[in-house]
Design an enzyme around this catalytic site. Sequence first.
Site, mmCIF file in Angstrom:
data_model
loop_
_atom_site.group_PDB
_atom_site.id
_atom_site.type_symbol
_atom_site.label_atom_id
_atom_site.label_comp_id
_atom_site.label_asym_id
_atom_site.label_seq_id
_atom_site.Cartn_x
_atom_site.Cartn_y
_atom_site.Cartn_z
ATOM 1 C CB CYS A 297 -8.284 18.260 70.073
ATOM 2 S SG CYS A 297 -8.891 19.949 70.112
ATOM 3 C CB ALA A 298 -7.605 14.105 65.829
ATOM 4 N N PRO A 300 -3.285 11.402 69.605
ATOM 5 C CG PRO A 300 -2.562 9.516 70.780
ATOM 6 C CD PRO A 300 -3.198 10.872 70.974
ATOM 7 N N GLY A 301 -4.984 9.952 67.959
ATOM 8 C CA GLY A 301 -5.954 9.330 67.051
ATOM 9 C C GLY A 301 -6.782 8.203 67.633
ATOM 10 N N GLY A 302 -6.723 8.001 68.940
ATOM 11 C CA GLY A 302 -7.507 6.926 69.562
ATOM 12 C C GLY A 302 -8.988 7.063 69.236
ATOM 13 C CE LYS A 303 -11.315 10.407 73.679
ATOM 14 N NZ LYS A 303 -9.862 10.637 73.870
ATOM 15 C CG ASP A 321 -3.493 17.480 67.454
ATOM 16 O OD1 ASP A 321 -4.263 16.886 68.234
ATOM 17 O OD2 ASP A 321 -2.511 18.154 67.843
ATOM 18 C CG ASP A 373 -10.529 13.953 73.530
ATOM 19 O OD1 ASP A 373 -11.084 14.020 74.637
ATOM 20 O OD2 ASP A 373 -9.571 13.200 73.284
ATOM 21 C CB CYS A 426 -8.253 13.009 80.048
ATOM 22 S SG CYS A 426 -6.923 14.008 79.406
HETATM 23 C C1 LIG Z 1 -6.567 15.064 74.902
HETATM 24 S S1 LIG Z 1 -5.493 15.128 73.558
HETATM 25 C C2 LIG Z 1 -6.447 14.370 72.303
HETATM 26 C C3 LIG Z 1 -6.480 12.873 72.375
HETATM 27 C C4 LIG Z 1 -7.124 12.256 71.141
HETATM 28 N N1 LIG Z 1 -8.432 12.793 70.890
HETATM 29 C C5 LIG Z 1 -7.210 10.757 71.229
HETATM 30 O O1 LIG Z 1 -8.241 10.217 71.591
HETATM 31 O O2 LIG Z 1 -6.215 10.097 70.917
HETATM 32 C C6 LIG Z 1 -5.597 16.793 73.092
HETATM 33 C C7 LIG Z 1 -4.959 17.126 71.770
HETATM 34 O O3 LIG Z 1 -5.254 18.499 71.503
HETATM 35 C C8 LIG Z 1 -4.200 19.000 70.733
HETATM 36 N N2 LIG Z 1 -4.309 20.478 70.769
HETATM 37 C C9 LIG Z 1 -3.901 21.340 71.718
HETATM 38 N N3 LIG Z 1 -4.226 22.594 71.375
HETATM 39 C C10 LIG Z 1 -4.869 22.513 70.184
HETATM 40 C C11 LIG Z 1 -5.409 23.470 69.306
HETATM 41 N N4 LIG Z 1 -5.400 24.762 69.589
HETATM 42 N N5 LIG Z 1 -5.940 23.025 68.152
HETATM 43 C C12 LIG Z 1 -5.967 21.691 67.842
HETATM 44 N N6 LIG Z 1 -5.444 20.754 68.641
HETATM 45 C C13 LIG Z 1 -4.909 21.156 69.800
HETATM 46 C C14 LIG Z 1 -2.966 18.407 71.374
HETATM 47 O O4 LIG Z 1 -1.894 18.419 70.459
HETATM 48 C C15 LIG Z 1 -3.449 17.010 71.721
HETATM 49 O O5 LIG Z 1 -3.087 16.122 70.699
#
Ligand SMILES: C[S@@+](CC[C@H](N)C(=O)[O-])C[C@H]1O[C@@H](n2cnc3c(N)ncnc32)[C@H](O)[C@@H]1O
Length: 489
Positions: A297-298, A300-303, A321, A373, A426
């Site tokens: 669940c990447a 905007p890509g911070g991790k 994502d 994440d 989070c």
């Molecule tokens: C907490 S954010 C991720 C932040 C990211 N890891 C970072 O560090 O920048 C959760 C992400 O999960 C994505 N998401 C939600 N449901 C999902 C799914 N079923 N499959 C994949 N990604 C999903 C969202 O679009 C969102 O970008």
Amino acid sequence: MTKQHHNEEETKPAAGTTAHNTGHNAAFQTPMKMSARFQAMESVTQIIRHNQYINQEVNRVLTEEAVAEADRNLYTNLVYGSVQNYYTLDAFVRDFVDKPNRVKSWLWSLLVISAYQMYYLDNIPSYAVVDEAVRIVRKRGNQTLAKFANGVLRNFDRRYQTMDEFIATKSDPKEILALQASLPMIWVDYFVDRFGFSKAEELAQSLTQTPAITVRANNRFGDVDADKMTAYADILRAEGHDVAPSPLSPFALRITKGNPAYSSLFMNGDITIQDESALLAVEALNPQAGDTVLDACAAPGGKTVQIAEAVGRTGHVIATDIAKDKLPLIRQNVERMKVAEHVEILHQDATQLTERFGENGEEPTMFDKILVDAPCSGIGLFRRKPDTKYNKSLQDLDALSDIQVTIMNQALPLLKKGGTITYSTCTITKEENEDVVAAILAQHPELTLKSFKGWRENLDQSVHADGTIEILPQTYLSDGFFIASFEKN
Ligand SMILES: C[S@@+](CC[C@H](N)C(=O)[O-])C[C@H]1O[C@@H](n2cnc3c(N)ncnc32)[C@H](O)[C@@H]1O
């Protein structure tokens, strides 16, 4: 808690003086469409009534709408301040209006932002707030509404000198806490049930503070050490930032003044903006040079960036994502941080990971490490994203918990034996943290939960008995966050 309210008599500028710094004179000379208060009223309506994201709405107005240069800071302050304190301001305005449901939404927002200026800002005299609000109502509505607004706003002043005086009219300790922290009652109740009153109080109060911005150093060459961090801090200071060390990571610095997104280090990809709780998730996953890692669940890509730095050119990161429109943000991040070469970005629903990467999938792949994440309620970010306080319900928690367990179940078959999967959120709800871990452990006897006790000296107070990490926002004044790592036997 709240700022001292100024009496009209005390703060009215003397004849012949001006008050440009308050923005109210500028507003009088500015066409209505361009006034900070008019735009703030429209934006607060969009955010509260139409669930627009606060950052997107503010960016849109600052880039698309013609807000006068002198008014931009005032506009941003009015929107963030009014939304951060909306729960309290809304309750306050209700005290003065007989039939709140009959008041048009834009007019309600105007009353709210007016109360914000009168009770939370230091240098705007009440008479200026009232005059400007009435002028806006005349233009946006009509004379009858203007009379109504004028009456309500003048009564604010007559009845309460400070917001604390209004809150003191209440007797229920939970209601008082909700109003002091501008935190909806459902969350006050939830936190009190989960943590007890005193810890809930600390938590709620901490959510009223302005969050620091944290930057993390790019470690793609594995050369970030104390000397490099000192050098980066010196550069940031020389460019006008106030910088402090992070209590949570030797690779991070806290910026308490200035916007590091405009710093030379940021532009050059030497640092990135990432909360220090969040960066711990990747440190807990501990990716190594040469690893193949899935970041499920990447966006905007911070991790993703942080993982890619660790695995280096001999490694490979697949970042997926579900949100197609957010994939370019991952691309931008990995390019700016100069790790794009070994990152693959794919549009993929993580609840269907095995269809793509499983044994019989389109692209069978086994991973050394996996980061989930997960999408979550984001309560740990209430301070940073105040608009999200008002549009969540407890029912959402169970639905989110189901999705989180499904994503973990889909990711696990893709993990090599001996590999690590880290689950992070989070948020600070039991449903999305402890309960998900319990469900995963119950369904997967092949997993061992890793203990983070003793991992980082000053993190121990945030480590649960089972070894998982749950950071509450008040502990280090970072984002609320949860991390659990499992090893596959
Ligand atoms: C907490 S954010 C991720 C932040 C990211 N890891 C970072 O560090 O920048 C959760 C992400 O999960 C994505 N998401 C939600 N449901 C999902 C799914 N079923 N499959 C994949 N990604 C999903 C969202 O679009 C969102 O970008």
